[in-house]
Design an enzyme around this catalytic site. Structure first.
Site, PDB file in Angstrom:
ATOM      1  N   HIS A  28       0.805  -1.391  -0.115  1.00 33.42           N
ATOM      2  CA  HIS A  28      -0.062   0.127   0.019  1.00 33.42           C
ATOM      3  C   HIS A  28       0.874   1.178  -0.295  1.00 33.42           C
ATOM      4  CE1 HIS A  28       0.317  -0.235   4.493  1.00 33.42           C
ATOM      5  NE2 HIS A  28       0.593   0.963   4.333  1.00 33.42           N
ATOM      6  N   ASP A  41       0.495  -7.746   1.538  1.00 35.80           N
ATOM      7  CA  ASP A  41       0.726  -6.164   1.760  1.00 35.80           C
ATOM      8  C   ASP A  41       2.192  -6.075   1.701  1.00 35.80           C
ATOM      9  OD1 ASP A  41       0.462  -3.578   1.805  1.00 35.80           O
ATOM     10  OD2 ASP A  41      -0.745  -3.494   3.368  1.00 35.80           O
ATOM     11  N   SER A  55       4.511   2.582   7.919  1.00 35.28           N
ATOM     12  CA  SER A  55       4.427   1.264   7.051  1.00 35.28           C
ATOM     13  C   SER A  55       5.703   1.102   6.183  1.00 35.28           C
ATOM     14  CB  SER A  55       3.421   1.603   6.147  1.00 35.28           C
ATOM     15  OG  SER A  55       2.023   1.502   6.431  1.00 35.28           O
TER      16      SER A  55
END
Length: 235
Positions: free
Chosen positions: A45, A75, A149
């Site tokens: 993402h 992911d 992230s």
């Protein structure tokens, strides 16, 4: 809520254009870490939908990266960097991570709001599965924010045990339960990350933590600093 978005949303008109004249603007930011020569691992993402990914190394150099492989189910995304982003980090090959084991995160949360340099947080492994018993993830108590992230989750020997991926949306949970959850965050398991890398032609470095003395959190941060990079998604 997945970390990775800019705290200010899209850059204002005229304020975030590519200095090279290409007209691209930074749409979001995240963290990555070096897993092989010229290869950086991050979250899917973070890298999806980017016309270009800019990599800022620990030494302050800005390099360009392209998306080589991605897996939306886990992911994860693998970037190929034009230049040397730093030395590869080793993954923990054993023993298996346990509940209550201390972990360290290292990354770039809330870019433009907090420190422009990396941030270190500490915590423990809270559960051996993620949201709704997701077997690909750990639940951790180490605080993470948007921008963390794709950063490494490390044991106290400085080996990668996971990839930071998300935090629980405290506002949504509070609306549904009447209680605000504290430090409920998630990381993709290192075993999942290693499988992803091998499927895409990268052999991760391995280290067995049983033979390594534990380090203080500051020492872990110093060890991983040269290998952790700031990522900007340009659109």
């Amino acid at each position: 809520m997945p970390p990775g978005g800019s705290p200010f949303g899209r850059a204002p008109n005229g304020g975030g254009q590519d200095g090279g004249g290409g007209g691209r603007r930074p749409a979001s930011s995240g963290t990555g870490f070096v897993v092989a020569a010229g290869r950086v691992l991050t979250n899917d993402h973070v890298a999806q939908g980017c016309a270009e990914v800019r990599v800022r190394t620990a030494g302050g150099r800005e390099l360009t990266a392209t998306l080589t492989a991605s897996d939306r189910n886990s992911d994860l995304a693998l970037l190929t960097v034009q230049g040397d982003p730093g030395p590869p980090l080793p993954f923990r090959s054993g023993p298996e991570l346990r509940r209550g084991e201390e972990v360290v995160t290292y990354g770039f949360p809330l870019a433009g709001l907090l420190s422009s340099g990396p941030t270190l947080t500490t915590g423990e492994v809270s559960a051996l599965s993620g949201l709704r018993d997701n077997p690909r993830q750990f639940q951790i108590s180490a605080p993470v924010q948007p921008g963390n992230s794709g950063g490494p989750l490390l044991d106290r020997s400085g080996n990668v045990v996971g990839v930071v991926v998300s935090k629980l949306n405290a506002q949504n949970v509070a609306r549904r339960t009447g209680d605000i959850p504290q430090n409920v965050n998630f990381a993709i398991k290192g075993t999942q990350a290693m499988e992803f890398l091998r499927r895409n032609g990268v052999q991760p470095r391995l280290a067995h933590s049983a033979g390594q003395p534990p380090r203080g959190a500051a020492e872990v941060g110093e060890a991983v600093h040269p290998s952790t990079v700031f990522l900007r998604c340009m659109r």
